[in-house]
Motif scaffolding. Structure first.
Motif, PDB file in Angstrom:
ATOM      1  N   ILE A 183     -18.217 -30.606  20.559  1.00  0.00           N
ATOM      2  CA  ILE A 183     -18.057 -29.766  19.372  1.00  0.00           C
ATOM      3  C   ILE A 183     -18.991 -28.569  19.407  1.00  0.00           C
ATOM      4  CG2 ILE A 183     -18.361 -29.710  16.870  1.00  0.00           C
ATOM      5  CD1 ILE A 183     -17.501 -32.725  16.910  1.00  0.00           C
ATOM      6  N   GLU A 184     -20.264 -28.805  19.716  1.00  0.00           N
ATOM      7  CA  GLU A 184     -21.239 -27.721  19.644  1.00  0.00           C
ATOM      8  C   GLU A 184     -21.090 -26.715  20.773  1.00  0.00           C
ATOM      9  OE1 GLU A 184     -24.737 -30.068  19.672  1.00  0.00           O
ATOM     10  OE2 GLU A 184     -24.866 -30.220  21.848  1.00  0.00           O
ATOM     11  N   ASN A 185     -20.459 -27.106  21.871  1.00  0.00           N
ATOM     12  CA  ASN A 185     -20.336 -26.225  23.027  1.00  0.00           C
ATOM     13  C   ASN A 185     -18.937 -25.667  23.241  1.00  0.00           C
ATOM     14  OD1 ASN A 185     -23.068 -26.243  24.277  1.00  0.00           O
ATOM     15  ND2 ASN A 185     -22.702 -28.446  24.323  1.00  0.00           N
ATOM     16  N   LEU A 186     -17.998 -25.978  22.338  1.00  0.00           N
ATOM     17  CA  LEU A 186     -16.614 -25.508  22.484  1.00  0.00           C
ATOM     18  C   LEU A 186     -16.097 -25.786  23.892  1.00  0.00           C
ATOM     19  CD1 LEU A 186     -16.753 -22.048  20.647  1.00  0.00           C
ATOM     20  CD2 LEU A 186     -15.964 -24.228  19.730  1.00  0.00           C
ATOM     21  N   GLY A 234      -5.600 -26.399  29.512  1.00  0.00           N
ATOM     22  CA  GLY A 234      -6.341 -25.150  29.571  1.00  0.00           C
ATOM     23  C   GLY A 234      -5.918 -24.206  28.459  1.00  0.00           C
ATOM     24  N   ALA A 235      -4.625 -24.166  28.148  1.00  0.00           N
ATOM     25  CA  ALA A 235      -4.128 -23.287  27.099  1.00  0.00           C
ATOM     26  C   ALA A 235      -4.682 -23.682  25.737  1.00  0.00           C
ATOM     27  CB  ALA A 235      -2.600 -23.313  27.078  1.00  0.00           C
ATOM     28  N   ASP A 236      -4.743 -24.983  25.458  1.00  0.00           N
ATOM     29  CA  ASP A 236      -5.285 -25.447  24.177  1.00  0.00           C
ATOM     30  C   ASP A 236      -6.760 -25.089  24.035  1.00  0.00           C
ATOM     31  OD1 ASP A 236      -2.821 -26.460  23.542  1.00  0.00           O
ATOM     32  OD2 ASP A 236      -3.392 -28.572  23.798  1.00  0.00           O
ATOM     33  N   LEU A 237      -7.517 -25.221  25.121  1.00  0.00           N
ATOM     34  CA  LEU A 237      -8.939 -24.898  25.077  1.00  0.00           C
ATOM     35  C   LEU A 237      -9.132 -23.413  24.781  1.00  0.00           C
ATOM     36  CD1 LEU A 237     -11.931 -25.520  25.461  1.00  0.00           C
ATOM     37  CD2 LEU A 237     -11.605 -25.243  27.932  1.00  0.00           C
ATOM     38  N   MET A 238      -8.400 -22.548  25.487  1.00  0.00           N
ATOM     39  CA  MET A 238      -8.532 -21.118  25.279  1.00  0.00           C
ATOM     40  C   MET A 238      -8.111 -20.716  23.873  1.00  0.00           C
ATOM     41  SD  MET A 238      -9.866 -20.069  28.061  1.00  0.00           S
ATOM     42  CE  MET A 238      -9.661 -18.293  27.942  1.00  0.00           C
ATOM     43  N   ARG A 241     -10.831 -21.662  21.303  1.00  0.00           N
ATOM     44  CA  ARG A 241     -11.983 -20.769  21.374  1.00  0.00           C
ATOM     45  C   ARG A 241     -11.690 -19.420  20.710  1.00  0.00           C
ATOM     46  NH1 ARG A 241     -14.054 -21.856  27.627  1.00  0.00           N
ATOM     47  NH2 ARG A 241     -15.451 -23.601  27.131  1.00  0.00           N
ATOM     48  N   GLU A 242     -10.463 -18.967  20.818  1.00  0.00           N
ATOM     49  CA  GLU A 242     -10.082 -17.713  20.179  1.00  0.00           C
ATOM     50  C   GLU A 242      -9.979 -17.862  18.664  1.00  0.00           C
ATOM     51  OE1 GLU A 242      -6.517 -16.291  21.963  1.00  0.00           O
ATOM     52  OE2 GLU A 242      -7.421 -16.012  23.946  1.00  0.00           O
ATOM     53  N   CYS A 246     -17.164 -19.690  17.200  1.00  0.00           N
ATOM     54  CA  CYS A 246     -18.507 -19.831  16.618  1.00  0.00           C
ATOM     55  C   CYS A 246     -19.602 -19.495  17.626  1.00  0.00           C
ATOM     56  CB  CYS A 246     -18.702 -21.218  16.028  1.00  0.00           C
ATOM     57  SG  CYS A 246     -18.635 -22.562  17.214  1.00  0.00           S
ATOM     58  N   HIS A 247     -19.276 -19.470  18.921  1.00  0.00           N
ATOM     59  CA  HIS A 247     -20.281 -19.110  19.913  1.00  0.00           C
ATOM     60  C   HIS A 247     -20.788 -17.676  19.718  1.00  0.00           C
ATOM     61  CE1 HIS A 247     -16.473 -17.661  21.595  1.00  0.00           C
ATOM     62  NE2 HIS A 247     -17.187 -16.780  22.257  1.00  0.00           N
TER      63      HIS A 247
END
Length: 256
Positions: A183-186, A234-238, A241-242, A246-247
């Motif tokens: 969670i904290e590192n996305l 990979g698509a879900d992760l990207m 993040r978009e 929060c980073h």
């Protein structure tokens, strides 16, 4: 960013018996053949979490490193886990990351003083992120899980791996900290632990898990013996993040 199929190998380990452990693990890795990009083994998978550092240590490029490389080439995947390696008059708890092209490594930085690991092994200094099939992978070992500054995402990794011999007495901590790191590192997080009892009488509950960047548990082996394969999107992760960057508001500091 492509999908990545990860296979977790959770099993008992024979105490200080590298050949026996390699044989058994080889059979389990074969079960993942043809459906995995990355196979993750536990910490000290050839010996168990032994403090007999000098007695167990292999030389760089030794039998287990060559075995990992052969497995990676045979099944066209990456294979990773840690063993004791002696180099420059010191022994390291070294996480090896083998691909068909070669072997990278990370030396465990945080040594578990409650077992005397800091007296028998040398601490690594370098943070290691390896590229594999479009993913940037941060290598970590067991006790490292408790130190979030060291594993902080500098927007340089997508997946963090923890290989462990984490005792059942502290399974609550393991099961809480793995999702927290995601969670904290996305980033996606994978933790692979052993099961059974070691020669010192310590019990291990396994609880190997695959967790996505939102902290959702995609797979949980609990105390089962064997393997599981999970596809990380990979698509879900990207996309996540978009949608939730929060980073961009993270505090600006680095570990020295």
């Amino acid at each position: 960013m492509q999908d990545l199929t990860i296979s977790l190998v959770q099993c008992e380990l024979v105490w200080e018996a590298p050949a026996d452990n390699r044989q058994h693990l080889g059979e389990l890795i074969a079960d993942t053949a043809g459906r995995s990009d990355l196979v993750v083994l536990p910490e000290m998978f050839t010996t168990g979490f032994s403090m007999n550092a000098l007695g167990n240590a292999e030389e760089p490029g030794g039998a287990t490193e060559q075995w990992l490389l052969a497995q990676a080439r045979q099944w066209d995947c990456a294979v990773t886990g840690s063993i004791a390696v002696r180099e420059d008059d010191a022994v390291y708890n070294r996480m090896l990351f083998a691909t068909p092209e070669g072997v990278s490594h990370y030396d465990k930085r945080h040594l578990f003083r409650m077992a005397g690991e800091h007296k028998r092994y040398a601490a690594g200094q370098d943070r290691v992120v390896v590229p594999w099939r479009g993913w940037r992978i941060n290598l970590q070992v067991c006790y490292d899980l408790r130190f979030p500054v060291f594993s902080r995402n500098r927007q340089d990794y997508d997946l963090m791996l923890f290989v462990a011999n984490w005792p059942a007495a502290r399974r609550l901590h393991w099961r809480a900290l793995l999702p927290a790191r995601a969670i904290e590192n996305l980033a996606c997080v994978v933790g692979v632990n052993r099961i059974g009892q070691d020669a010192r009488g310590l019990d291990y509950s396994g609880d190997s898990m695959v967790i996505d960047a939102q902290g959702q548990v995609l797979s949980d082996l609990q105390n089962k013996n064997g393997t599981v394969s999970v596809v990380l999107s990979g698509a879900d992760l990207m996309a996540y993040r978009e949608q939730f960057p929060c980073h961009l508001d993270a505090d600006d500091f680095q570990l020295r």
